[in-house]
Design an enzyme around this catalytic site. Structure first.
Site, PDB file in Angstrom:
ATOM      1  N   PHE A 152      17.575   1.894  -3.258  1.00 17.60           N
ATOM      2  CA  PHE A 152      18.253   2.553  -2.130  1.00 17.60           C
ATOM      3  C   PHE A 152      18.029   1.842  -0.803  1.00 17.60           C
ATOM      4  CE2 PHE A 152      14.019   4.422  -1.521  1.00 17.60           C
ATOM      5  CZ  PHE A 152      13.921   4.395  -0.140  1.00 17.60           C
ATOM      6  N   SER A 229      11.452   0.305  -8.007  1.00 16.64           N
ATOM      7  CA  SER A 229      10.024   0.625  -8.000  1.00 16.64           C
ATOM      8  C   SER A 229       9.331   0.047  -9.239  1.00 16.64           C
ATOM      9  CB  SER A 229       9.853   2.136  -7.953  1.00 16.64           C
ATOM     10  OG  SER A 229      10.426   2.686  -9.113  1.00 16.64           O
ATOM     11  N   CYS A 284      10.341  -3.479   0.854  1.00 17.60           N
ATOM     12  CA  CYS A 284       9.395  -4.047  -0.109  1.00 17.60           C
ATOM     13  C   CYS A 284       8.525  -5.101   0.563  1.00 17.60           C
ATOM     14  CB  CYS A 284      10.125  -4.643  -1.296  1.00 17.60           C
ATOM     15  SG  CYS A 284      11.025  -6.123  -0.861  1.00 17.60           S
TER      16      CYS A 284
HETATM   17  P1  NAD Z   1      13.863   3.215  -8.107  1.00 19.17           P
HETATM   18  O1  NAD Z   1      13.023   2.522  -9.108  1.00 19.17           O
HETATM   19  O2  NAD Z   1      13.722   4.703  -7.984  1.00 19.17           O
HETATM   20  O3  NAD Z   1      15.421   2.956  -8.401  1.00 19.17           O
HETATM   21  C1  NAD Z   1      15.931   1.668  -8.568  1.00 19.17           C
HETATM   22  C2  NAD Z   1      17.106   1.716  -9.523  1.00 19.17           C
HETATM   23  O4  NAD Z   1      16.659   2.146 -10.807  1.00 19.17           O
HETATM   24  C3  NAD Z   1      18.194   2.707  -9.095  1.00 19.17           C
HETATM   25  O5  NAD Z   1      19.445   2.129  -9.342  1.00 19.17           O
HETATM   26  C4  NAD Z   1      17.943   3.924  -9.969  1.00 19.17           C
HETATM   27  O6  NAD Z   1      19.123   4.611 -10.290  1.00 19.17           O
HETATM   28  C5  NAD Z   1      17.330   3.330 -11.226  1.00 19.17           C
HETATM   29  N1  NAD Z   1      16.328   4.210 -11.832  1.00 19.17           N
HETATM   30  C6  NAD Z   1      15.447   5.030 -11.185  1.00 19.17           C
HETATM   31  N2  NAD Z   1      14.645   5.638 -12.076  1.00 19.17           N
HETATM   32  C7  NAD Z   1      15.011   5.203 -13.298  1.00 19.17           C
HETATM   33  C8  NAD Z   1      14.540   5.463 -14.627  1.00 19.17           C
HETATM   34  N3  NAD Z   1      13.541   6.308 -14.846  1.00 19.17           N
HETATM   35  N4  NAD Z   1      15.140   4.825 -15.656  1.00 19.17           N
HETATM   36  C9  NAD Z   1      16.155   3.951 -15.443  1.00 19.17           C
HETATM   37  N5  NAD Z   1      16.636   3.680 -14.197  1.00 19.17           N
HETATM   38  C10 NAD Z   1      16.075   4.289 -13.147  1.00 19.17           C
HETATM   39  O7  NAD Z   1      13.602   2.489  -6.712  1.00 19.17           O
HETATM   40  P2  NAD Z   1      14.082   2.965  -5.272  1.00 19.17           P
HETATM   41  O8  NAD Z   1      13.257   4.148  -4.866  1.00 19.17           O
HETATM   42  O9  NAD Z   1      15.559   3.067  -5.221  1.00 19.17           O
HETATM   43  O10 NAD Z   1      13.673   1.699  -4.394  1.00 19.17           O
HETATM   44  C11 NAD Z   1      12.436   1.566  -3.760  1.00 19.17           C
HETATM   45  C12 NAD Z   1      11.513   0.674  -4.558  1.00 19.17           C
HETATM   46  O11 NAD Z   1      12.111  -0.603  -4.730  1.00 19.17           O
HETATM   47  C13 NAD Z   1      10.187   0.409  -3.870  1.00 19.17           C
HETATM   48  O12 NAD Z   1       9.162   0.486  -4.823  1.00 19.17           O
HETATM   49  C14 NAD Z   1      10.339  -1.002  -3.333  1.00 19.17           C
HETATM   50  O13 NAD Z   1       9.129  -1.710  -3.163  1.00 19.17           O
HETATM   51  C15 NAD Z   1      11.180  -1.621  -4.386  1.00 19.17           C
HETATM   52  N6  NAD Z   1      11.869  -2.799  -3.876  1.00 19.17           N
HETATM   53  C16 NAD Z   1      11.403  -4.012  -4.259  1.00 19.17           C
HETATM   54  C17 NAD Z   1      11.993  -5.155  -3.766  1.00 19.17           C
HETATM   55  C18 NAD Z   1      11.456  -6.500  -4.153  1.00 19.17           C
HETATM   56  O14 NAD Z   1      12.036  -7.489  -3.751  1.00 19.17           O
HETATM   57  N7  NAD Z   1      10.390  -6.582  -4.912  1.00 19.17           N
HETATM   58  C19 NAD Z   1      13.080  -5.061  -2.895  1.00 19.17           C
HETATM   59  C20 NAD Z   1      13.542  -3.802  -2.532  1.00 19.17           C
HETATM   60  C21 NAD Z   1      12.933  -2.671  -3.036  1.00 19.17           C
END
Ligand code: NAD
Length: 482
Positions: A152, A229, A284
């Site tokens: 997001f 995440s 991140c």
């Molecule tokens: P999230 O893991 O909740 O969601 C990411 C994606 O995965 C979304 O499209 C969501 O629909 C899907 N998803 C969520 N839960 C799922 C599940 N149980 N099974 C399958 N798919 C699922 O992450 P978020 O809250 O949207 O984003 C924030 C996180 O992303 C933070 O931890 C941040 O550090 C990380 N992030 C990392 C980077 C990087 O470059 N390493 C960059 C941006 C964000």
């Protein structure tokens, strides 16, 4: 509220309703106002997108690389024309400030520019005379259908790390954006169509877990690019790899910023504040732990505390806002719970900014903890909110050792005037993206982007030459002519 639009998927060049009856509300985090409803697509929706992407693949793959690159350049100029509108959509659905949103769209445009250099970057190589009269050449070919699953916090930038690069390499693409920020993805899909990229080359499927799981296991998909995440990244990596796909899964973070006694605090403090509190800490690359190498601690904490109290928390639209809302009310509650945990663990809460007193938006006051110990959970877990912890260290070696104990290794920064300290930091720190006197060390799109350790699952990072490697397969031909 009843009139909020239900979003549609974009499949094979058509906007179509999801067959799933499940939907989620998409509120504006600044006001709680309902913006739209997003369908939670199911495996039948994913099947339709995979079929469309597979059908489009042969012709797109045979489209000459310079032609594909020209369409990506066209997309680039449309993104540029719509930069302000895209940034406004990001502010509306994500809550970050307009400046931050514009900067992030600009980063996405950079990745699109880099993608357009495919006629150079996709080249293979040849060695004449590997044996007498025998030559060997390496060519790169697309992998097939690629799915991109995004978080997001960067609704435009992260999809643009993936789609233009995957498409320019000759793949067809399915985007599954975060269900919390689906509107930017809708806007992107329209621009892709306007750029003359043929139907089925780019597809958009809204949804959450069910759609993701269908993508991870679908035999018609060859590669998965994921950002999100850590627990989800692990699940994505293991599930997709077990079904034979190549995967890059960028995960969570806990980034350290080392401040040396000789740091130029005048210039370092704005960089530290913007790293920790910019985008309400939902980055991140957010610096969330300072390792203050003594005797800098008291001086640093005093100045940070003073400035944190005056950070303006409010709507992303307001020009003087420094910290926007967090993404959802549940996330706000979680961050507030982390702050209580820090106090219970015995950290000293030395500054708390003020958040608007209104029940509608999801505002969290920025907080500074001092005297945090490395074993405290607030020093170890990703909070993803405007909370900054200071750990005091006696030496640079001790600071590096504390940072390296983290299970994450996304980014790290050092603030110093001493080249030897900076080199020591660069040499020993276990993280993928480093900043020297830079608080948010985001690599430009022509370099790879990802972390180490628990911040990344996979081999090839996002963007840069790694992306070209990830989105292509190598074929090696050995030739002899009689
Ligand atoms: P999230 O893991 O909740 O969601 C990411 C994606 O995965 C979304 O499209 C969501 O629909 C899907 N998803 C969520 N839960 C799922 C599940 N149980 N099974 C399958 N798919 C699922 O992450 P978020 O809250 O949207 O984003 C924030 C996180 O992303 C933070 O931890 C941040 O550090 C990380 N992030 C990392 C980077 C990087 O470059 N390493 C960059 C941006 C964000």
């Amino acid at each position: 509220m009843a009139e909020a639009q239900t979003l549609e998927n974009f499949v094979g060049g058509h906007w179509i309703r999801s067959v799933s009856a499940e939907q989620l509300d998409v509120p504006d985090p600044s006001t709680g106002t309902l913006l739209a409803r997003v369908p939670l697509s199911n495996s039948a929706d994913v099947e339709a997108a995979v079929q469309a992407a597979r059908a489009a693949f042969p012709a797109w793959r045979e489209t000459p690389v310079p032609d594909r690159a020209r369409r990506i350049l066209k997309l680039r100029s449309l993104l540029e024309d719509h930069l302000d509108e895209l940034a406004r959509t990001v502010v509306q659905e994500n809550g970050k400030t307009l400046d931050e949103a514009q900067g992030s769209v600009r980063r996405g445009i950079e990745a699109t520019e880099f993608a357009a250099s495919a006629p150079t970057t996709m080249q293979g190589y040849v060695l004449e005379d590997v044996a007498r009269g025998i030559d060997t050449e390496l060519v790169r070919q697309p992998v097939g259908v690629v799915a991109g699953i995004t978080p997001f916090n960067f609704p435009v930038m992260i999809p643009l790390w993936m789609a233009p690069l995957a498409m320019v390499c000759g793949n067809t693409f399915i985007l599954k954006p975060s269900e919390r920020v689906p509107l930017s993805a809708v806007r992107l899909a329209r621009l892709v169509g306007d750029a003359g990229i043929p139907p089925g080359v780019f597809n958009l499927v809204h949804g959450g877990r069910e759609a993701v799981d269908a993508l991870l296991t679908h035999p018609g998909i060859s590669a998965i690019s994921f950002v999100g995440s850590a627990p989800t990244a692990r699940h994505v990596y293991t599930t997709a790899a077990a079904s034979g796909k190549r995967v890059q899964a960028l995960a969570g973070a806990k980034n350290h910023m080392i401040v040396m006694p000789d740091a130029d605090l005048e210039k370092s403090i704005p960089a530290i504040l913007s790293s920790a509190f910019g985008q309400a800490g939902e980055r991140c690359l957010a610096g969330s732990v300072i390792l203050a190498v003594e005797p800098v601690g008291d001086r640093l904490v005093g100045r940070l505390a003073e400035q944190i109290r005056s950070l303006k928390v409010g709507e992303g639209w307001a020009p003087d806002t420094a910290v926007g809302p967090v993404i959802r009310t549940e996330h706000r509650e979680r961050v507030l719970e982390w702050i209580r945990t820090g106090e219970q663990e015995g950290a000293a809460l030395v500054a708390r900014g003020s958040a608007p007193d209104r029940p509608d938006g999801y505002y969290v006051p920025p907080v500074l903890f001092d005297r945090v110990r490395p074993e405290m959970t607030i020093a170890q877990e990703e909070i993803f909110g405007p909370v900054l912890s200071v750990i005091r260290a006696q030496t640079l070696g001790e600071a590096i050792e504390i940072a390296n104990r983290s299970r994450f290794g996304n980014a790290a920064a050092i603030f110093t005037q001493d080249g030897k300290a900076a080199r020591e930091f660069r040499y020993r720190i276990e993280a993928g993206m480093l900043g020297v006197n830079i608080g948010v060390p985001a690599p430009a799109a022509y370099f790879p982007f990802a972390g180490w350790k628990g911040s990344f699952f996979g081999d090839l990072h996002a963007t840069g030459r790694d992306a070209i490697e990830f989105y292509t397969r190598k074929k090696v031909v050995t030739t002899r002519w009689f």
